[in-house]
Design an enzyme around this catalytic site. Structure first.
Site, PDB file in Angstrom:
ATOM      1  N   GLY A 164       6.639  13.871 -15.257  1.00 38.15           N
ATOM      2  CA  GLY A 164       6.778  15.262 -15.662  1.00 38.15           C
ATOM      3  C   GLY A 164       6.064  16.240 -14.755  1.00 38.15           C
ATOM      4  N   SER A 165       4.887  15.876 -14.274  1.00 41.47           N
ATOM      5  CA  SER A 165       4.124  16.805 -13.435  1.00 41.47           C
ATOM      6  C   SER A 165       4.847  17.115 -12.132  1.00 41.47           C
ATOM      7  CB  SER A 165       2.725  16.233 -13.138  1.00 41.47           C
ATOM      8  OG  SER A 165       1.932  16.216 -14.307  1.00 41.47           O
ATOM      9  N   ASN A 206       2.295  20.043 -26.137  1.00 42.44           N
ATOM     10  CA  ASN A 206       1.742  18.699 -26.156  1.00 42.44           C
ATOM     11  C   ASN A 206       0.501  18.560 -27.030  1.00 42.44           C
ATOM     12  OD1 ASN A 206       0.850  20.442 -23.935  1.00 42.44           O
ATOM     13  ND2 ASN A 206      -0.592  18.809 -23.454  1.00 42.44           N
ATOM     14  N   GLN A 241       7.390  16.569 -23.948  1.00 43.61           N
ATOM     15  CA  GLN A 241       7.087  16.114 -25.311  1.00 43.61           C
ATOM     16  C   GLN A 241       8.320  16.098 -26.213  1.00 43.61           C
ATOM     17  OE1 GLN A 241       4.192  14.947 -26.591  1.00 43.61           O
ATOM     18  NE2 GLN A 241       3.085  15.166 -24.670  1.00 43.61           N
ATOM     19  N   SER A 290       9.490  12.990 -18.916  1.00 42.27           N
ATOM     20  CA  SER A 290       8.674  11.870 -18.444  1.00 42.27           C
ATOM     21  C   SER A 290       8.916  10.667 -19.340  1.00 42.27           C
ATOM     22  CB  SER A 290       7.187  12.248 -18.462  1.00 42.27           C
ATOM     23  OG  SER A 290       6.403  11.233 -17.879  1.00 42.27           O
ATOM     24  N   HIS A 305       7.306   7.893 -20.106  1.00 44.89           N
ATOM     25  CA  HIS A 305       6.309   7.231 -20.947  1.00 44.89           C
ATOM     26  C   HIS A 305       5.999   7.987 -22.242  1.00 44.89           C
ATOM     27  CE1 HIS A 305       2.418   9.517 -20.145  1.00 44.89           C
ATOM     28  NE2 HIS A 305       3.229  10.050 -19.245  1.00 44.89           N
ATOM     29  N   THR A 342      12.043   5.602  -1.498  1.00 44.66           N
ATOM     30  CA  THR A 342      12.886   4.613  -2.157  1.00 44.66           C
ATOM     31  C   THR A 342      12.712   4.691  -3.668  1.00 44.66           C
ATOM     32  OG1 THR A 342      12.687   3.139  -0.257  1.00 44.66           O
ATOM     33  CG2 THR A 342      13.420   2.154  -2.334  1.00 44.66           C
ATOM     34  N   CYS A 373      -4.690  14.716 -20.057  1.00 42.66           N
ATOM     35  CA  CYS A 373      -4.893  15.135 -18.665  1.00 42.66           C
ATOM     36  C   CYS A 373      -6.173  15.952 -18.480  1.00 42.66           C
ATOM     37  CB  CYS A 373      -3.698  15.951 -18.189  1.00 42.66           C
ATOM     38  SG  CYS A 373      -2.132  15.055 -18.310  1.00 42.66           S
TER      39      CYS A 373
END
Length: 395
Positions: A70-71, A151, A179, A199, A201, A237, A324
């Site tokens: 996401g970042s 978040n 989120q 993102s 995860h 890659t 974070c």
């Protein structure tokens, strides 16, 4: 009892995601850019994952760009719009005071490069209105970026309405949906959004992989120089095992979204009702427009770090806000932006649930959290002063 209640920080990879990753590691190990048959098998798997993700989001495969998370997607979205705007004399960006630091820090860097930024205030529930966005748009505005769901406090923003304002004004609109994706229905064929970040995860996929959606025709700026991967917009890659795991996790999340959201919201509401009985506690975020799994409370007279450590000793994994910024001693910028008093913001607790949590775990939380809060207050000279009237309560 061991309870994982920090799903907003990261989620446990699903079995479907793990199976997809292992299959790629063992079978599709080729480089998708190679012309031989092993490379082309990997290229086919990469295309299938791209199509699967696009299908879940309601867009085309060519509008999906893989990133490290996401970042990176947030950084690329903001810089793409800023640099494209600068070429036509538009160097003004609009966002909100409660964004993730991937947005706020990038905006700060763009300011240092000569761009101007407007950060809109939010209501006490964390809501930004379409009217506020419309009032902030100027002739030189090149981008509006508003997160889909916060978040920390879980507030879901009126993205469709804000996007409609941006379309009417001819301004690019980006939303950080890290989120929200996999937890809130999103159909990009209907939603007026030009760019969206996600993102893996956060919805039971692997870490280190994400997506930037860019509506066809949206100008993009590459952050990484190198090869021609991702149609020249993201060199390097592709991490096919992680991408395959992300696609599998998103397919599963979207297929079960309505059922899971209803179940998790029930756990959330039971948890909120119980924690509100603790004296001088404050629920942060919007009660109605809220992520199904988000519970965020501030407890006056309690140090957040001590609260987390004592809960961990009871087997409970939780957080005080964004993972974070866990090393910061300052209270959350989100809590301060919604008007939580500075002293109370130091005693914040975020419990974020998933469909893997149980009613029995919620009952354990409702027993453990008040016990820990009471214990910490009994040792706190600040709480003693508050109770004896030497200082006024703030919540």
């Amino acid at each position: 009892m061991q309870i994982y209640a920090d799903n907003a920080a990261t989620t446990k990879p699903s079995k479907a995601a793990v199976r997809a990753m292992l299959s790629c590691l063992e079978q599709n190990y080729g480089n998708p850019s190679s012309l031989h048959h092993i490379g082309q098998a990997a290229a086919e798997a990469l295309l299938q994952a791209r199509q699967d993700i696009a299908g879940c989001l309601g867009c085309t495969a060519r509008e999906i760009y893989f990133t490290s998370g996401g970042s990176e997607a947030d950084n690329q979205a903001l810089r793409s719009a800023a640099y494209a705007g600068a070429r036509s004399g538009k160097k003004h960006l609009i966002s909100t005071a409660i964004e993730h630091h991937a947005i706020l820090h990038t905006l700060k860097q763009l300011e240092e490069e000569g761009f101007s930024v407007t950060l809109l205030p939010v209501s006490e529930t964390g809501m930004v209105t379409p009217e506020a966005v419309q009032a902030a748009i100027r002739p030189d505005t090149c981008l509006v970026s508003v997160m889909f769901a916060n978040n920390e406090i879980g507030t879901i923003e009126p993205i469709a309405e804000i996007g409609a304002v941006c379309r009417e004004k001819g301004v690019l609109f980006h939303t950080d949906a890290v989120q929200a994706v996999g937890h809130v229905p999103i159909d990009l064929s209907q939603l007026p959004v030009d760019m969206l970040s996600l993102s893996a995860h956060k919805f039971h996929g692997p870490k280190g992989v994400g997506v930037l959606y860019a509506k066809r025709g949206t100008p993009l700026h590459s952050l990484i120089c190198g090869g021609a991967q991702e149609r020249g917009m993201r060199a390097g890659t592709e991490n096919l095992p992680a991408i395959a795991g992300m696609a599998a996790a998103l397919r599963e999340a979207c297929a079960n979204l309505e059922q899971n959201a209803a179940y998790v919201a029930g756990l959330r509401d039971r948890l909120i009702a119980g924690l509100e009985t603790i004296p001088h506690s404050l629920l942060s975020g919007d009660r109605k427009n809220r992520l199904a799994g988000n519970v965020n409370f501030c407890f006056e007279g309690v140090a957040g770090e001590a609260l987390l450590l004592l809960l961990d000793a009871k087997g409970i994994c939780a957080s005080s806000g964004s993972a974070c910024t866990s090393g910061s001693l300052e209270p959350s910028h989100v809590l301060l932006a919604v008007g939580v008093p500075y002293e109370a913001a130091h005693g914040s607790l975020r419990l974020s649930l998933s469909a893997e949590n149980t009613p029995e775990e919620v009952e354990y939380l409702l027993k453990a959290v008040p016990e820990v809060v009471t214990r910490l207050r009994s040792m706190s000279p600040v709480w003693r002063d508050l109770e004896e009237g030497r200082k006024p309560h703030v919540i």
